[in-house]
Enzyme design. Sequence first.
Site, PDB file in Angstrom:
ATOM      1  N   GLU A   1       0.863  -1.183   0.000  1.00  0.00           N
ATOM      2  CA  GLU A   1       0.000   0.000   0.000  1.00  0.00           C
ATOM      3  C   GLU A   1       0.899   1.233   0.000  1.00  0.00           C
ATOM      4  OE1 GLU A   1      -3.943  -1.456   2.483  1.00  0.00           O
ATOM      5  OE2 GLU A   1      -2.256  -0.743   3.654  1.00  0.00           O
TER       6      GLU A   1
ATOM      7  N   ASN B   1      -6.195  -3.079   6.453  1.00  0.00           N
ATOM      8  CA  ASN B   1      -6.475  -3.220   7.881  1.00  0.00           C
ATOM      9  C   ASN B   1      -7.785  -2.549   8.286  1.00  0.00           C
ATOM     10  OD1 ASN B   1      -4.459  -4.928   8.685  1.00  0.00           O
ATOM     11  ND2 ASN B   1      -2.986  -3.283   9.049  1.00  0.00           N
TER      12      ASN B   1
END
Length: 398
Positions: free
Chosen positions: A157, A195
């Site tokens: 990411e 997440n």
Amino acid sequence: MSHATIGVIGAGAMGAGIAQVAAVHGHPVVLADALPAATAKARAGHAKAMAREVEKGRLTQAAADAVLARITYVDGVTAEALAAFAPCDMVIEAIVERLDVKQQLLRTLEPIVAPTAILASNTSSLSIAALAGACTEKSRVVGVHFFNPAPVMPLVEIIPAITTSADVTARATAFAASWKKVTVLASDTPGFIVNRVARPFYGESLRLLEEGVADCATIDWALRTVGGFRMGPFELMDFIGHDVNFAVTRSVFDGMFHDPRYRPSLRQQRLLEAGWLGRKTGRGFYEYADGASQPAPTEDPVLAQRIVDRVLAMLVNEAVEAVHLGICSTTDVELAMTTGVNYPRGLLAWGDEIGAPTVLARLQSLQFETGDDRYRPSVRLRHAVQAGASLLDARRYS
Ligand code: NAI
């Protein structure tokens, strides 16, 4: 670019893995840790990993030796020790997850590297803007978030802070792409993409357990066999460790100003308090001692479908909401969840297959029954249903 020097600070699980990735792709690498034992362990780990590559026929002995020779190990993170990072084009920090410690490191490091060097953080939960805040040149700080183990997991990411320059974001993305990683662009918000969007996999399963809908073994069995996930949520939490998994949930919940969508579970907190951290302590939701009996699931297909429907509605809603809030694009949320946490398919495509109106109806019914705002449907989900549009449709609704 292939010969740019890459620095990695923190030689633990993540830092050692990231250093290996960069060295395998031809970069001279400088790897430092505050603890000499950590650099020694990383060095031994690299030697072992390269020996395995040779054994499996994926690298010649000479190529493996060259990879190892490209890594310079540095003990300590004083300004003198960090002088070894002066030639680096990008330094990725992967030290302990504490804002004050990371900020201190950046303050020491910044004057040592060239003004054009990128300062990247592998943080899972801290704000990139807060890290940039410690630097004089805030435009050069960017999040570059790998997944564990870094040499194996394809996703990275890339997280620009509000201060990050477009050039730094592009250069960090190009480095990760040149290391054969799948890159996704995430906004600097709690949990980034993976997440955050994955929270309901744990949170809603814990809720089902707390409500007595089913036991752990049954919920795990349902999500594996009917849901198609590689591991059920309870066995996965036991594997990750409740200290780590609970800390992520907690930081997303706190970071989102206590939005009930991300509310942690008391049941999990008790495990943590009792020291039942999962596999690593021999006990979590399950027992791992030799000869411990494993509970059998209730293999009821109707119950299993009910469980999966509820967890999936929450996951799809979370993915839609991430797009709605500009955390990521529709394409990137699909890529992130399939390559970062191995979901069997992208959540937006999955939502389309279930039917957006069905997902919306499930959430509305849960919200109505419980009165709990954790189930509130994303505005974008409502709009997609009204428009009869695919959840993968990238249009913006206003
Ligand atoms: P770890 O505990 O395995 O390694 C951290 C290393 O940093 C240790 O070797 C420690 O000695 C060193 N360290 C601590 N303070 C230091 C300092 N001031 N200067 C230099 N070295 C220092 O931790 P892990 O798991 O590798 O995590 C590192 C970072 O990566 C954290 O920010 C974490 O949130 C992030 N992360 C962790 C993932 C995981 O699954 N473990 C996944 C993605 C990101």
